[in-house]
Write a protein that holds these residues in place. Structure first.
Motif, PDB file in Angstrom:
ATOM      1  N   THR A  39      41.193  40.099  36.045  1.00 46.80           N
ATOM      2  CA  THR A  39      39.272  40.678  35.647  1.00 46.80           C
ATOM      3  C   THR A  39      38.798  41.986  37.024  1.00 46.80           C
ATOM      4  O   THR A  39      38.452  42.933  37.025  1.00 46.80           O
ATOM      5  N   GLY A  40      39.958  41.204  38.328  1.00 44.89           N
ATOM      6  CA  GLY A  40      39.369  42.236  39.881  1.00 44.89           C
ATOM      7  C   GLY A  40      39.845  43.721  38.832  1.00 44.89           C
ATOM      8  O   GLY A  40      39.532  44.757  39.280  1.00 44.89           O
ATOM      9  N   THR A  56      41.238  40.944  46.284  1.00 49.73           N
ATOM     10  CA  THR A  56      40.128  39.969  46.874  1.00 49.73           C
ATOM     11  C   THR A  56      39.740  38.773  46.267  1.00 49.73           C
ATOM     12  O   THR A  56      39.260  37.593  46.314  1.00 49.73           O
ATOM     13  N   TYR A  57      39.373  38.948  45.042  1.00 50.66           N
ATOM     14  CA  TYR A  57      39.886  38.146  43.468  1.00 50.66           C
ATOM     15  C   TYR A  57      40.276  36.972  43.780  1.00 50.66           C
ATOM     16  O   TYR A  57      40.737  35.754  43.704  1.00 50.66           O
ATOM     17  N   GLY A 112      40.510  49.057  41.564  1.00 48.72           N
ATOM     18  CA  GLY A 112      40.356  47.549  41.147  1.00 48.72           C
ATOM     19  C   GLY A 112      41.161  46.770  41.605  1.00 48.72           C
ATOM     20  O   GLY A 112      41.172  45.856  41.709  1.00 48.72           O
ATOM     21  N   THR A 117      41.149  35.905  36.460  1.00 48.05           N
ATOM     22  CA  THR A 117      40.233  36.335  37.694  1.00 48.05           C
ATOM     23  C   THR A 117      41.076  37.776  38.528  1.00 48.05           C
ATOM     24  O   THR A 117      40.618  38.143  38.862  1.00 48.05           O
ATOM     25  N   ARG A 150      31.391  46.837  47.478  1.00 47.87           N
ATOM     26  CA  ARG A 150      32.133  47.680  46.709  1.00 47.87           C
ATOM     27  C   ARG A 150      30.862  48.669  46.258  1.00 47.87           C
ATOM     28  O   ARG A 150      31.424  49.715  45.865  1.00 47.87           O
ATOM     29  N   THR A 209      37.181  45.638  37.013  1.00 52.58           N
ATOM     30  CA  THR A 209      36.051  45.792  37.705  1.00 52.58           C
ATOM     31  C   THR A 209      35.122  47.081  37.938  1.00 52.58           C
ATOM     32  O   THR A 209      33.837  47.277  37.808  1.00 52.58           O
ATOM     33  N   ASN A 249      29.822  36.216  47.393  1.00 49.65           N
ATOM     34  CA  ASN A 249      29.914  36.805  46.541  1.00 49.65           C
ATOM     35  C   ASN A 249      29.454  37.846  46.794  1.00 49.65           C
ATOM     36  O   ASN A 249      29.608  39.154  46.030  1.00 49.65           O
ATOM     37  N   ASN A 296      30.929  40.780  48.504  1.00 49.47           N
ATOM     38  CA  ASN A 296      31.642  41.650  47.777  1.00 49.47           C
ATOM     39  C   ASN A 296      30.749  43.161  46.920  1.00 49.47           C
ATOM     40  O   ASN A 296      31.507  43.615  47.129  1.00 49.47           O
ATOM     41  N   ILE A 342      39.922  45.081  44.284  1.00 46.32           N
ATOM     42  CA  ILE A 342      38.859  43.983  43.628  1.00 46.32           C
ATOM     43  C   ILE A 342      39.988  42.975  43.261  1.00 46.32           C
ATOM     44  O   ILE A 342      39.469  42.218  43.462  1.00 46.32           O
ATOM     45  N   SER A 343      40.940  43.560  42.735  1.00 42.90           N
ATOM     46  CA  SER A 343      41.626  42.307  42.167  1.00 42.90           C
ATOM     47  C   SER A 343      42.330  41.797  43.790  1.00 42.90           C
ATOM     48  O   SER A 343      42.709  40.047  43.437  1.00 42.90           O
TER      49      SER A 343
END
Length: 470
Positions: free
Chosen positions: A71-72, A255-256, A249, A68, A391, A75, A384, A387, A252-253
């Motif tokens: 992936t973040g 956050t994930y 990213g 995850t 973004r 993303t 979700n 987020n 985001i990573s």
């Protein structure tokens, strides 16, 4: 009556609902197909016994935690590609694709090494030695699958940013069939191969990750609509693109990682309550993860559409799209809650055989968790999508900060107090988890509305300033 690009107010909501669903639906189907890979694994493991499902479940949670995060990191490729696409900047899109692969490779290698070395940490955290030993066996085979898994995600976000996610579904459906077949052959030793037992699930999963990436790459290369972006002579290293993907990213990573880490720590906390509790957590996590794919589809679709609106400065549309995405996600969760309330035992029995001794307690425990999940999933979907829409208007740092408060300063302490200190066990942990998600969701929605209003006001002030100068 208020006018918009879609006509009347009612007409706008209808037109844009269709537009969001047109992108979200294939993403949701692809998400379902993708999560079916691990669902097949859990179902197969559920036929082997409580220790096996607990050990493999722990390994899968740890793998998903790092997957995850990786992936973040890529993303943001979809949002950056969407912004470049609306400006018809083909070279920028090529550069972003190369940058995405770079970060996928680096993070994939680092995370695979972490998984291979994590055993002693699990023992220190109070996990049962037998479970840790079996988890280590599972991760030894599963860890190398991290790199092709993240390569696949890079291609996925590249095609989603172009609003062409179609090939994903067919590829993932083929992957499901391959997973089922390989699991059966490798677990039980068919076609002349030895029986690998529960480790066969890890072998099958790593193999399918690799095949999925190769199939996806082949489809994209053969598809003429992607050819402008895949010219070998034009694919290049761009420091600016690498920096842009990293800049968007990384938060985001984070956050994930914060969200997945929250679930992972709760799983470790539940692991200290015994094997049955950990097995029940594994099953409930998988059920929630399946349904989570619906909100993930809405989140990504809304995010891409909002990125386009943000790219041309249409913040009225961006705000409406955010509200629309949230409404569709919550509505979907309310529909899903119906079978949770009506037939919880039947749902759980799909994942765990009642024939094995001791499974009855696990089944009952998981079924009780589904009642809590009816509320949990509404807030999980909201955070979700929150987020994604934040973004979409260029704020990737805000969700990370909010997640630290909602998950770690609210959810985790409350889970510990209710589950361990108050003696409510696994149900107490699940209630605390719900409270953490609710807090996070509320803060994200407020942050989105505040940011959109600020951006709208800033754009209006800029227009007014330019008008005064002229």
């Amino acid at each position: 009556m208020i006018k918009s690009s879609g006509g009347t107010t009612a007409g706008w909501w209808i037109v844009n609902s269709r537009s969001l669903l047109a992108l979200a639906f294939p993403l949701i189907l692809t998400n379902f197909a993708h999560v079916a890979l691990t669902t097949v694994d859990i179902v197969m493991l559920g036929r082997l016994g409580a220790t096996e499902i607990a050990a493999a479940g722990l390994a899968i949670v740890l793998f998903n935690q790092l997957r995850t995060m990786g992936t973040g990191l890529v993303t943001g490729v979809s949002n950056l590609v969407a912004e470049a696409h609306v400006r018809n900047d083909v070279q920028r899109i090529r550069d972003l694709l190369v940058a995405g692969f770079f970060w996928a490779t680096v993070s994939g290698i680092v995370f695979a090494v972490v998984l291979l070395l994590i055993g002693p940490v699990l023992l220190w955290l109070g996990q049962e030695p037998e479970v840790v030993e079996k988890s280590g066996q599972f991760l030894t085979v599963l860890a190398p699958g991290m790199v092709p898994c993240l390569w696949f995600q890079t291609l996925r976000h590249f095609t989603t940013g172009l609003k062409r996610p179609g090939p994903l579904l067919a590829i993932t459906l083929v992957s499901i069939a391959a997973t089922i077949g390989l699991n059966y052959v490798l677990i039980y030793g068919k076609l002349g191969l030895p029986a690998f037992g529960f480790v066969g699930v890890a072998i099958a999963t790593t193999t399918v990750f690799t095949l999925s990436f190769l199939m996806f790459l082949l489809v994209i290369v053969k598809n003429r609509s992607f050819s402008p972006y895949l010219s070998r002579s034009e694919l290049r290293w761009s420091g600016d693109a690498v920096k842009s993907v990293w800049k968007l990213g990384l938060p985001i990573s984070g956050t994930y990682a914060s969200e997945a880490g929250f679930f992972s720590v709760l799983t470790l906390l539940i692991g200290t309550l015994g094997t049955e509790a950990l097995a029940a957590q594994t099953l409930l996590n998988q059920i929630i993860y399946i349904v989570f794919m619906i909100s993930a589809g809405f989140s990504h679709a809304a995010s891409v559409h909002i990125s386009e609106a943000h790219g041309v400065g249409d913040y009225v549309k961006a705000r409406r799209l955010g509200i629309l995405g949230l409404a569709l996600g919550v509505l979907a969760m309310l529909v899903v809650a119906i079978p949770y309330l009506v037939v919880p035992d039947a749902i759980v029995s799909l994942f765990l055989s009642a024939d094995h001794e001791g499974n009855a307690a696990i089944l009952a425990l998981t079924a009780s968790g589904l009642l809590i999940a009816t509320v949990l999933q509404v807030f999980d979907a909201s955070q979700n999508i929150g987020n994604g829409i934040l973004r979409g208007v260029g704020d990737a740092v805000g969700p990370f900060r909010i997640s630290l408060v909602g998950y770690w300063l609210v959810g985790l302490p409350v889970s510990y107090l209710l589950g361990v200190a108050a003696g409510q066990g696994v149900q107490g942990v699940w209630v605390g988890q719900t409270i953490g998600l609710a807090t996070t969701a509320g803060m994200l929605v407020v942050a989105f509305l505040v940011r959109v209003n600020r951006l709208k006001q800033k754009a209006s002030d800029t227009v007014a300033l330019e008008s005064s100068k002229s």
